[in-house]
Structures are given as structure tokens and as C-alpha cells.
Design a protein around this motif. Structure first.
Motif, PDB file in Angstrom:
ATOM      1  N   VAL A 103      13.195 -22.219   1.567  1.00 20.45           N
ATOM      2  CA  VAL A 103      14.583 -22.380   1.961  1.00 20.45           C
ATOM      3  C   VAL A 103      15.006 -21.100   2.650  1.00 20.45           C
ATOM      4  O   VAL A 103      14.811 -19.995   2.135  1.00 20.45           O
ATOM      5  CB  VAL A 103      15.482 -22.654   0.734  1.00 20.45           C
ATOM      6  CG1 VAL A 103      16.916 -22.779   1.159  1.00 20.45           C
ATOM      7  CG2 VAL A 103      15.015 -23.900   0.020  1.00 20.45           C
ATOM      8  N   ARG A 104      15.583 -21.264   3.806  1.00 16.92           N
ATOM      9  CA  ARG A 104      16.000 -20.099   4.574  1.00 16.92           C
ATOM     10  C   ARG A 104      17.418 -19.724   4.184  1.00 16.92           C
ATOM     11  O   ARG A 104      18.301 -20.569   4.121  1.00 16.92           O
ATOM     12  CB  ARG A 104      15.921 -20.430   6.052  1.00 16.92           C
ATOM     13  CG  ARG A 104      16.157 -19.261   6.915  1.00 16.92           C
ATOM     14  CD  ARG A 104      15.917 -19.607   8.350  1.00 16.92           C
ATOM     15  NE  ARG A 104      16.323 -18.505   9.154  1.00 16.92           N
ATOM     16  CZ  ARG A 104      16.698 -18.593  10.396  1.00 16.92           C
ATOM     17  NH1 ARG A 104      16.679 -19.758  10.986  1.00 16.92           N
ATOM     18  NH2 ARG A 104      17.067 -17.543  11.069  1.00 16.92           N
ATOM     19  N   SER A 105      17.633 -18.488   3.926  1.00 18.63           N
ATOM     20  CA  SER A 105      18.940 -17.999   3.549  1.00 18.63           C
ATOM     21  C   SER A 105      19.738 -17.643   4.806  1.00 18.63           C
ATOM     22  O   SER A 105      19.180 -17.488   5.890  1.00 18.63           O
ATOM     23  CB  SER A 105      18.795 -16.765   2.662  1.00 18.63           C
ATOM     24  OG  SER A 105      20.062 -16.294   2.297  1.00 18.63           O
ATOM     25  N   LEU A 106      21.027 -17.536   4.623  1.00 12.97           N
ATOM     26  CA  LEU A 106      21.875 -17.129   5.734  1.00 12.97           C
ATOM     27  C   LEU A 106      21.645 -15.658   6.060  1.00 12.97           C
ATOM     28  O   LEU A 106      21.313 -14.855   5.189  1.00 12.97           O
ATOM     29  CB  LEU A 106      23.345 -17.334   5.376  1.00 12.97           C
ATOM     30  CG  LEU A 106      23.790 -18.776   5.153  1.00 12.97           C
ATOM     31  CD1 LEU A 106      25.232 -18.816   4.697  1.00 12.97           C
ATOM     32  CD2 LEU A 106      23.640 -19.592   6.418  1.00 12.97           C
ATOM     33  N   SER A 107      21.873 -15.320   7.295  1.00 16.70           N
ATOM     34  CA  SER A 107      21.737 -13.923   7.694  1.00 16.70           C
ATOM     35  C   SER A 107      22.944 -13.133   7.182  1.00 16.70           C
ATOM     36  O   SER A 107      23.948 -13.695   6.735  1.00 16.70           O
ATOM     37  CB  SER A 107      21.656 -13.824   9.212  1.00 16.70           C
ATOM     38  OG  SER A 107      22.885 -14.221   9.782  1.00 16.70           O
ATOM     39  N   TRP A 108      22.816 -11.810   7.235  1.00 11.98           N
ATOM     40  CA  TRP A 108      23.899 -10.944   6.774  1.00 11.98           C
ATOM     41  C   TRP A 108      25.177 -11.207   7.559  1.00 11.98           C
ATOM     42  O   TRP A 108      26.270 -11.243   7.004  1.00 11.98           O
ATOM     43  CB  TRP A 108      23.477  -9.489   6.896  1.00 11.98           C
ATOM     44  CG  TRP A 108      24.572  -8.532   6.555  1.00 11.98           C
ATOM     45  CD1 TRP A 108      25.231  -7.726   7.407  1.00 11.98           C
ATOM     46  CD2 TRP A 108      25.151  -8.327   5.274  1.00 11.98           C
ATOM     47  NE1 TRP A 108      26.199  -7.017   6.764  1.00 11.98           N
ATOM     48  CE2 TRP A 108      26.163  -7.376   5.417  1.00 11.98           C
ATOM     49  CE3 TRP A 108      24.938  -8.849   4.019  1.00 11.98           C
ATOM     50  CZ2 TRP A 108      26.948  -6.929   4.363  1.00 11.98           C
ATOM     51  CZ3 TRP A 108      25.704  -8.402   2.968  1.00 11.98           C
ATOM     52  CH2 TRP A 108      26.692  -7.457   3.148  1.00 11.98           C
ATOM     53  N   LYS A 109      25.048 -11.430   8.831  1.00 11.47           N
ATOM     54  CA  LYS A 109      26.208 -11.676   9.678  1.00 11.47           C
ATOM     55  C   LYS A 109      26.901 -12.979   9.276  1.00 11.47           C
ATOM     56  O   LYS A 109      28.123 -13.063   9.209  1.00 11.47           O
ATOM     57  CB  LYS A 109      25.762 -11.743  11.139  1.00 11.47           C
ATOM     58  CG  LYS A 109      26.864 -11.803  12.135  1.00 11.47           C
ATOM     59  CD  LYS A 109      26.312 -11.751  13.550  1.00 11.47           C
ATOM     60  CE  LYS A 109      27.410 -11.695  14.567  1.00 11.47           C
ATOM     61  NZ  LYS A 109      26.885 -11.645  15.932  1.00 11.47           N
ATOM     62  N   ALA A 110      26.121 -14.020   8.958  1.00 15.14           N
ATOM     63  CA  ALA A 110      26.694 -15.295   8.549  1.00 15.14           C
ATOM     64  C   ALA A 110      27.397 -15.173   7.206  1.00 15.14           C
ATOM     65  O   ALA A 110      28.479 -15.733   6.999  1.00 15.14           O
ATOM     66  CB  ALA A 110      25.611 -16.359   8.487  1.00 15.14           C
ATOM     67  N   TRP A 111      26.793 -14.434   6.247  1.00 13.61           N
ATOM     68  CA  TRP A 111      27.440 -14.246   4.945  1.00 13.61           C
ATOM     69  C   TRP A 111      28.757 -13.501   5.090  1.00 13.61           C
ATOM     70  O   TRP A 111      29.735 -13.803   4.403  1.00 13.61           O
ATOM     71  CB  TRP A 111      26.525 -13.463   4.004  1.00 13.61           C
ATOM     72  CG  TRP A 111      25.490 -14.313   3.337  1.00 13.61           C
ATOM     73  CD1 TRP A 111      24.156 -14.281   3.545  1.00 13.61           C
ATOM     74  CD2 TRP A 111      25.716 -15.336   2.379  1.00 13.61           C
ATOM     75  NE1 TRP A 111      23.515 -15.215   2.779  1.00 13.61           N
ATOM     76  CE2 TRP A 111      24.477 -15.888   2.027  1.00 13.61           C
ATOM     77  CE3 TRP A 111      26.850 -15.861   1.770  1.00 13.61           C
ATOM     78  CZ2 TRP A 111      24.328 -16.909   1.111  1.00 13.61           C
ATOM     79  CZ3 TRP A 111      26.697 -16.873   0.844  1.00 13.61           C
ATOM     80  CH2 TRP A 111      25.460 -17.391   0.528  1.00 13.61           C
ATOM     81  N   ARG A 112      28.787 -12.513   5.967  1.00  8.71           N
ATOM     82  CA  ARG A 112      30.004 -11.740   6.180  1.00  8.71           C
ATOM     83  C   ARG A 112      31.118 -12.625   6.730  1.00  8.71           C
ATOM     84  O   ARG A 112      32.275 -12.519   6.317  1.00  8.71           O
ATOM     85  CB  ARG A 112      29.707 -10.584   7.138  1.00  8.71           C
ATOM     86  CG  ARG A 112      30.782  -9.527   7.123  1.00  8.71           C
ATOM     87  CD  ARG A 112      30.353  -8.283   7.810  1.00  8.71           C
ATOM     88  NE  ARG A 112      30.110  -8.577   9.223  1.00  8.71           N
ATOM     89  CZ  ARG A 112      29.560  -7.749  10.082  1.00  8.71           C
ATOM     90  NH1 ARG A 112      29.192  -6.558   9.691  1.00  8.71           N
ATOM     91  NH2 ARG A 112      29.381  -8.086  11.324  1.00  8.71           N
ATOM     92  N   MET A 113      30.753 -13.578   7.616  1.00  5.94           N
ATOM     93  CA  MET A 113      31.751 -14.499   8.165  1.00  5.94           C
ATOM     94  C   MET A 113      32.287 -15.435   7.077  1.00  5.94           C
ATOM     95  O   MET A 113      33.470 -15.755   7.046  1.00  5.94           O
ATOM     96  CB  MET A 113      31.143 -15.320   9.309  1.00  5.94           C
ATOM     97  CG  MET A 113      30.781 -14.502  10.527  1.00  5.94           C
ATOM     98  SD  MET A 113      32.195 -13.697  11.279  1.00  5.94           S
ATOM     99  CE  MET A 113      33.064 -15.088  11.925  1.00  5.94           C
ATOM    100  N   VAL A 114      31.406 -15.855   6.174  1.00  5.89           N
ATOM    101  CA  VAL A 114      31.837 -16.740   5.085  1.00  5.89           C
ATOM    102  C   VAL A 114      32.836 -16.029   4.194  1.00  5.89           C
ATOM    103  O   VAL A 114      33.898 -16.562   3.869  1.00  5.89           O
ATOM    104  CB  VAL A 114      30.610 -17.221   4.258  1.00  5.89           C
ATOM    105  CG1 VAL A 114      31.053 -17.906   2.977  1.00  5.89           C
ATOM    106  CG2 VAL A 114      29.755 -18.154   5.091  1.00  5.89           C
TER     107      VAL A 114
END
Length: 121
Positions: A103-114
Motif C-alpha cells: 500500500v502506497r502512503s501519501l507523500s509529505w506534501k499530500a499529508w500537509r495539505m490534508v
């Protein structure tokens, strides 16, 4: 060439009745069923009983072809008699053993947007 139907070559080819149980949700479904089955060569009449959810086809045709054509519009269509349904069913195959998938996790940039959207004041 693709619209030709194979009929056994004998002197006593007779029309047959094919009865199917088809889920009908409205009277518009009734029209759709009639239109679908009218396109098969060799069918003389199509009778749809909305109250019993039953479709009766009369003509010189292969009953399995009629059911296959009906399943293009209604996936739950089946023969009225259970003996005919048993012949149509495919044998149950052993399911594949479960395998682990990555399972691929979200990137750091995507987590920051969330988190930015959920905690913005």
C-alpha cells in the motif's frame, strides 16, 4: 455473417417456449426487455408479465442464447425452472490465496495539505 443463427438441420424443427425470471423495476423495463429480445432472429413473440417478473419467449431459438442476450440488460436474469439454471451455472473455482499487497502512503506534501485543510481556522 455474425447475425446468423445455427438451427439443427432436420425436418421437425419446432418453436419452443423459454421462460425466464427477470427483475423488472418499472414499465419502462418491460419495453426495454421486449426491444432487446425482438432483435434475436427466430423469435416470434415476447410476453412480459410485470406482476410475476416473468418473461416468456416463443420461437425457434437456443434458450441459452436468449438468456445470454437478456443478461446484457438485466444481470440477474435466470431461467424460470431451477433445472435449467443448474446447467447454466459455472463450477465454483477455488479462490486464490490472499497475497500481501503493498500500500502506497501519501507523500509529505499530500499529508500537509490534508492537515492544513482540517485544522484551518
Amino acid at each position: 455473417m455474425a447475425n446468423l443463427q445455427i438451427v439443427p438441420a432436420s425436418n421437425n424443427v419446432e418453436a419452443q417456449y423459454v421462460e425466464m425470471m427477470v427483475p423488472l423495476y418499472s414499465y419502462g423495463c418491460e419495453k426495454k426487455v421486449k426491444k432487446t429480445l425482438a432483435g434475436i432472429k427466430g423469435i416470434y413473440s415476447v410476453n412480459v408479465d410485470y406482476n410475476q417478473q416473468k418473461v416468456t419467449v416463443w420461437g425457434i431459438c437456443n434458450k441459452y442464447d436468449v438468456l445470454t442476450t437478456m443478461r446484457t440488460k438485466r444481470k440477474e436474469a435466470r431461467f424460470w425452472n431451477d433445472e435449467d439454471n443448474a446447467e447454466m451455472e459455472e463450477p465454483v473455482k477455488d479462490p486464490k490465496p490472499m497475497t500481501l499487497t503493498r500500500v502506497r502512503s501519501l507523500s509529505w506534501k499530500a499529508w500537509r495539505m490534508v492537515f492544513k485543510r482540517s485544522y484551518s481556522f
